[in-house]
Write a protein that holds these residues in place. Structure first.
Motif, PDB file in Angstrom:
ATOM      1  N   PRO A 165      86.805  56.770  20.132  1.00 49.35           N
ATOM      2  CA  PRO A 165      88.111  56.176  19.864  1.00 49.35           C
ATOM      3  C   PRO A 165      88.763  55.552  21.088  1.00 49.35           C
ATOM      4  N   GLU A 166      88.182  55.739  22.244  1.00 53.02           N
ATOM      5  CA  GLU A 166      88.837  55.303  23.478  1.00 53.02           C
ATOM      6  C   GLU A 166      87.902  54.440  24.299  1.00 53.02           C
ATOM      7  N   SER A 167      88.410  53.375  24.820  1.00 49.71           N
ATOM      8  CA  SER A 167      87.681  52.522  25.742  1.00 49.71           C
ATOM      9  C   SER A 167      88.566  52.351  26.970  1.00 49.71           C
ATOM     10  N   ARG A 168      88.018  52.610  28.143  1.00 50.03           N
ATOM     11  CA  ARG A 168      88.817  52.507  29.363  1.00 50.03           C
ATOM     12  C   ARG A 168      89.385  51.106  29.547  1.00 50.03           C
ATOM     13  N   ALA A 169      88.587  50.085  29.246  1.00 45.90           N
ATOM     14  CA  ALA A 169      89.072  48.707  29.392  1.00 45.90           C
ATOM     15  C   ALA A 169      90.217  48.429  28.423  1.00 45.90           C
TER      16      ALA A 169
END
Length: 195
Positions: A165-169
């Motif tokens: 669910p999470e993307s650093r970008a």
């Protein structure tokens, strides 16, 4: 002895969520833009500081290919979406080192409505991750008095979409979008943008 002023901890102001319009810029048959946009919306869905609205240019098949003297209903509908938004995320492919012509035509249907609002980018392509398209779009949005974010999200179509669910970008770009969106929303409310 001089007494040092005590520093108060910064308090997070309670603010309404930013209204952010996510624009899917490809209308090509067989496109992956819809898939990329859904992935992005899933990454951003947990954020309470954003109210995300999807505008897919595929749903605007009645946008005119030529700029008419009198705006059509489709043009007015698109422009109303731009006007209501506090900020934008443009999902774009890279075609021949640039972005789709239909996206440029849609962007040009609005003008004042883009002013003093932040724009982020989710691009996709092959080895360049769609970043050539983003660089072209930055010049367009600068001319429209919009604030293009420094950080963007670029995807290589050879790879799978990042999982989870999470993307650093995505997080970095949306943090910047929220900061600029709040600052510019407040500025527009207190002092109309000069152009």
């Amino acid at each position: 002895m001089t007494q040092q002023p005590t520093q108060q901890p910064m308090q997070e102001p309670t603010q309404e969520p930013l209204t952010v319009t996510v624009i899917v810029g490809s209308t090509r048959e067989g496109r992956v833009g819809g898939t990329v946009a859904r992935w992005f919306l899933e990454c951003a869905a947990h954020r309470e500081d954003l109210e995300l609205n999807l505008v897919d240019l595929l749903d605007y098949e009645d946008l005119p290919a030529r700029y008419p003297l009198t705006p059509t209903e489709a043009m007015l509908r698109f422009t109303r979406h731009v006007d209501r938004a506090d900020g934008f995320v443009v999902v774009t492919p890279e075609y021949n080192r640039s972005f789709p012509a239909g996206l440029k035509q849609a962007i040009d249907f609005a003008y004042d409505e883009w002013h003093a609002k932040p724009v982020g980018f989710v691009s996709y392509g092959y080895s360049s991750h769609g970043l050539h398209a983003v660089e072209q779009l930055r010049a367009v949005f600068t001319e429209l008095h919009a604030m293009s974010l420094r950080d963007s999200v670029g995807l290589n179509l050879v790879d799978e979409l990042p999982r989870g669910p999470e993307s650093r970008a995505v997080t970095t770009m949306l943090d910047q979008l929220v900061w600029w969106g709040r600052a510019l929303r407040e500025a527009r409310a207190t002092d109309p943008y000069p152009c």
